[in-house]
Every structure is written in C-alpha cells, then in structure tokens.
Design an enzyme around this catalytic site. Structure first.
Site, short mmCIF file in Angstrom:
data_model
loop_
_atom_site.label_atom_id
_atom_site.label_comp_id
_atom_site.label_asym_id
_atom_site.label_seq_id
_atom_site.Cartn_x
_atom_site.Cartn_y
_atom_site.Cartn_z
N ASP A 56 32.87 135.40 107.46
CA ASP A 56 32.52 134.81 108.76
C ASP A 56 31.52 135.72 109.48
OD1 ASP A 56 33.38 132.78 111.04
OD2 ASP A 56 33.17 134.78 111.95
N TYR A 61 25.94 138.51 116.02
CA TYR A 61 26.58 139.79 115.65
C TYR A 61 25.55 140.84 115.23
CZ TYR A 61 30.85 136.92 115.43
OH TYR A 61 31.89 136.06 115.69
N LYS A 89 26.89 131.09 112.82
CA LYS A 89 27.03 130.37 114.10
C LYS A 89 25.71 130.34 114.87
CE LYS A 89 31.67 132.32 114.18
NZ LYS A 89 31.58 133.74 113.81
N HIS A 122 28.52 128.40 118.50
CA HIS A 122 29.28 129.63 118.78
C HIS A 122 30.07 129.52 120.09
CE1 HIS A 122 29.12 134.23 117.90
NE2 HIS A 122 30.29 133.89 118.41
P1 NDP Z 1 40.59 141.17 114.78
O1 NDP Z 1 41.72 140.52 115.48
O2 NDP Z 1 40.26 140.76 113.39
O3 NDP Z 1 40.86 142.73 114.84
C1 NDP Z 1 39.94 143.65 114.33
C2 NDP Z 1 40.46 145.05 114.67
O4 NDP Z 1 41.67 145.31 113.97
C3 NDP Z 1 39.51 146.14 114.28
O5 NDP Z 1 39.65 147.16 115.26
C4 NDP Z 1 40.05 146.64 112.94
O6 NDP Z 1 39.71 147.99 112.77
C5 NDP Z 1 41.53 146.46 113.13
N1 NDP Z 1 42.27 146.17 111.87
C6 NDP Z 1 41.89 145.36 110.85
N2 NDP Z 1 42.86 145.26 109.93
C7 NDP Z 1 43.89 146.03 110.36
C8 NDP Z 1 45.17 146.34 109.84
N3 NDP Z 1 45.59 145.81 108.68
N4 NDP Z 1 45.97 147.19 110.54
C9 NDP Z 1 45.56 147.71 111.73
N5 NDP Z 1 44.35 147.44 112.28
C10 NDP Z 1 43.52 146.62 111.60
O7 NDP Z 1 39.33 141.07 115.75
P2 NDP Z 1 37.94 140.35 115.85
O8 NDP Z 1 37.76 140.09 117.29
O9 NDP Z 1 36.91 141.10 115.11
O10 NDP Z 1 38.13 138.91 115.16
C11 NDP Z 1 37.95 138.68 113.78
C12 NDP Z 1 36.67 137.91 113.50
O11 NDP Z 1 36.68 136.64 114.14
C13 NDP Z 1 35.39 138.56 114.04
O12 NDP Z 1 35.02 139.72 113.33
C14 NDP Z 1 34.44 137.41 113.97
O13 NDP Z 1 33.98 137.22 112.65
C15 NDP Z 1 35.34 136.25 114.43
N6 NDP Z 1 35.24 135.99 115.89
C16 NDP Z 1 34.70 134.80 116.31
C17 NDP Z 1 34.51 134.54 117.63
C18 NDP Z 1 33.91 133.27 118.09
O14 NDP Z 1 33.53 133.15 119.28
N7 NDP Z 1 33.79 132.28 117.24
C19 NDP Z 1 34.90 135.51 118.68
C20 NDP Z 1 35.52 136.70 118.14
C21 NDP Z 1 35.69 136.91 116.80
P3 NDP Z 1 38.84 148.55 111.51
O15 NDP Z 1 37.61 147.73 111.36
O16 NDP Z 1 38.57 149.96 111.94
O17 NDP Z 1 39.76 148.46 110.32
#
Ligand code: NDP
Length: 323
Positions: A56, A61, A89, A122
C-alpha cells in the site's frame, strides 16, 4: 468472501474477493513514512523474504520511487507481477477531473508499473496545490465527486488500474458515490483498530459488497495511539503466545477486513504477516471489540480544518457530523 492462497514460501495466506472478482491479500505492507536508509527498501524484503504480496502506497507519501524500485527488483528476482497487489492513491491536489489521469500516470512511472491493482481517492477533499497545513483561506476547494469518479472509471476501462475505491469516506459521501458510480468502488480504506472500530462504515460497506481495508491497524503509534501496550491487547497476546502486533493484525482480518501494517524492520514485517495459522478466540475478540475511548488517530484536522475561514471549521465538519 475469504479465499485461501499460498505465498512463494508455502505459507497459507488469506485473500478477500472484491466485487470485481479480483482478490486482495489480507495483509499488505503500509509505506507511509517508510523512507529507509537501508540499501534495499523494506518493500523488497517484505516481498522476497517475508512473502508479502500486497503493498500500500500513495503519491503523497513521497516514497513511490523507492517502493517502485523495490517492487521491480522483486520481480527481477522471480516474483510474478500478477501475484502482487499494488495500491496507490490520488492526492487531494489532483482531485479535479483533468488531473486524475496525469496523476495516475506519474504514479505508474514512479512505481515502474504499467498498471495498478487498486487506485484510491486518498481523502475526499480538493486542496489547492501547495496548500498550507492547516489550510489557509481558499486552500480547500470544491470537489466534483462525479467528474473525478468518471475519470477513475476510465482508468479501469483503459486497463491502467484493475480496481478503484476510496479512503476516509463518510456514510453521506459513500451514499452519494453509490448513486453516481457506473463502476462500483471495490474497496473503502479507513482507519480501523480496536481503539477506533468505525462499525458504521464497516457495516455500510459490507451491505454494499464493498471490501474494507483497515489502515493504521496498530494505532499508527508514531502519531497516535499506542495499542501495542494496551492492556486488553497485551492480555490476548499473552494468552495466545503471540505478539501484540500480531493480535491487532489478526483482529482486523477476523473482522473481515484486509489490513496494511507498516514497519521498516524486517523482524516486525515478518511477524505481522504470521497471522494465518491461528485465531483469536471469540471471548478475546469481543474484549478487543470493547476497548474504551473510541477515537480516531487520523482525524484530518491538520489537513482540512480552518477554524475561522472554513469550509471545514471543525473535525466534525470533516466527518459530516457522523461520529
Ligand atoms: P500502523 O498502525 O501500521 O503502525 C505503524 C507503527 O507501528 C510504526 O511505528 C512501526 O514501527 C510500528 N510497528 C510495526 N509493526 C510492529 C510490531 N509488530 N510491534 C510493535 N510495533 C510495530 O500505522 P500507519 O499509520 O503507518 O498505518 C499503516 C498504513 O496504512 C500506512 O503506512 C499507509 O500505507 C496506510 N494509511 C493510509 C491512510 C489513508 O488515508 N488512506 C492514512 C494512514 C495510513 P517500525 O516501522 O519502526 O517497525
């Protein structure tokens, strides 16, 4: 309806069937803020080493070139393009009919692809190019949903995208879209996790056969809510001998949604997709469905709310006063 497929590593991986008949893998890799100092972008390892088949991303981004290079390398390493599901998006500055196709073509160039599996609106707000955060007067413009959707439909007809959909819609906006769509939205991508279930949108989508992808399934920790250390999540994880991250991803799948956890760490990337060989028992699933203090993390305030000049003077305005 859920279908079972297999990764190249032989692990059983679930997919969901879209209205179009195409399948969306249940777990994808999120790429918001996933710029990486590593020579090899995490998307490459996610596909080649962890067996992800769903990525995704979004023009906004600013990572599409890195993501595209990683996908291209994975394909050269032997992964079949047809087995991948790539989402991007359409950003708010491109939310006018004449800008839809050029924006998609730019994303395809950056991603080194000749088609996308899914192209999403988006956010349903048209921003002026270079709009400030928060927006100044005149930064938020009229969004012609019908004009933009017609252009999205043409992209499907021209085989540039296989499915189209939306993000961050309300019941009101979804109902308007369903009234004008000639090609139905296949997917609605929304913030969903135990801290923000958004049951009403999930139900509305289910009723109309629209698949839901849950974004920020871990609570988008950097910006939002630390669900990894939520006592209810921790309790379920301990009981199941799984990590809190796995419980949150599994919860999303058991709700019938695909989900796109983001990580740039390979150990977590691998962990987050190992969710297909076990289940959260009903009692714990229900406990996760009762996490108190339901609240959005990504409420759009910074992007769309201008308290004095509008047109969206509050977060409630952004969400059509439905929450
Ligand atoms: P998430 O809920 O996926 O959380 C990501 C965070 O969690 C990062 O800090 C990551 O750190 C940490 N993390 C990942 N795996 C673990 C684990 N197993 N244990 C502990 N911590 C963990 O957040 P996002 O907001 O990034 O949402 C996911 C995706 O959704 C986005 O990346 C994007 O692609 C999409 N999105 C879409 C939106 C929209 O408007 N359509 C808006 C927001 C998000 P680290 O990387 O350091 O591991």
């Amino acid at each position: 309806m859920a279908q079972v497929t297999f990764t190249t590593h032989g692990e059983r991986m679930q997919s969901f069937k879209l209205l179009s008949g195409h399948a969306i893998p249940a777990v994808g890799l999120g790429t918001w803020k996933s710029t990486s100092p590593q020579a090899q972008h995490p998307v490459y390892s996610a596909i080649v080493e962890a067996g992800y088949r769903h990525v995704d991303t979004a023009a906004e981004y600013g990572v599409q070139e890195e993501v595209g290079l990683a996908i291209n390398r994975a394909i050269h390493a032997g992964v079949d393009r047809k087995s991948l599901f790539v989402t991007s998006k359409l950003w708010c500055a491109d939310l006018s009919p004449e800008r839809v196709r050029p924006a998609l073509e730019k994303s395809l160039r950056e991603l080194r692809l000749d088609y996308l599996d899914l192209y999403l609106i988006h956010w349903p707000f048209h921003l002026k190019e270079g709009a400030s955060k928060p927006p100044k007067q005149g930064d938020v413009m009229k969004f012609s949903m019908e004009g933009v959707w017609r252009e999205m439909e043409k992209l499907v007809k021209d085989n540039l995208v296989r499915d189209i959909g939306v993000c961050n819609f309300t019941l009101k906006k979804l109902s308007k879209l369903l009234g004008l769509a000639q090609i139905m939205p296949s997917v609605c991508q929304m913030e969903m996790h135990p801290g923000w279930r958004n049951d009403k949108m999930l139900e509305a989508c289910k009723k109309n056969g629209i698949h839901v992808t849950a974004y920020s399934p871990l609570g988008s920790q950097d910006h939002g809510r630390d669900l990894i250390h939520d006592p209810i999540v921790e309790k379920a994880a301990r009981k199941l001998n799984k990590s809190p991250g796995q419980v949150l991803v599994r919860w999303a799948i058991q709700r019938g949604t695909s989900t796109i956890p983001k990580s740039t760490h390979l150990d977590r990337i691998k962990e987050n997709i190992r969710v297909f060989e076990w289940e959260i028992p009903e009692e714990d699933f229900q406990a996760l469905c009762r996490v108190p203090d339901q609240k959005r993390v990504l409420d759009g305030e910074n992007l769309f709310v201008n308290k004095t000049d509008g047109p969206y003077k509050s977060v409630a305005d952004v969400w059509d006063h439905e929450d």
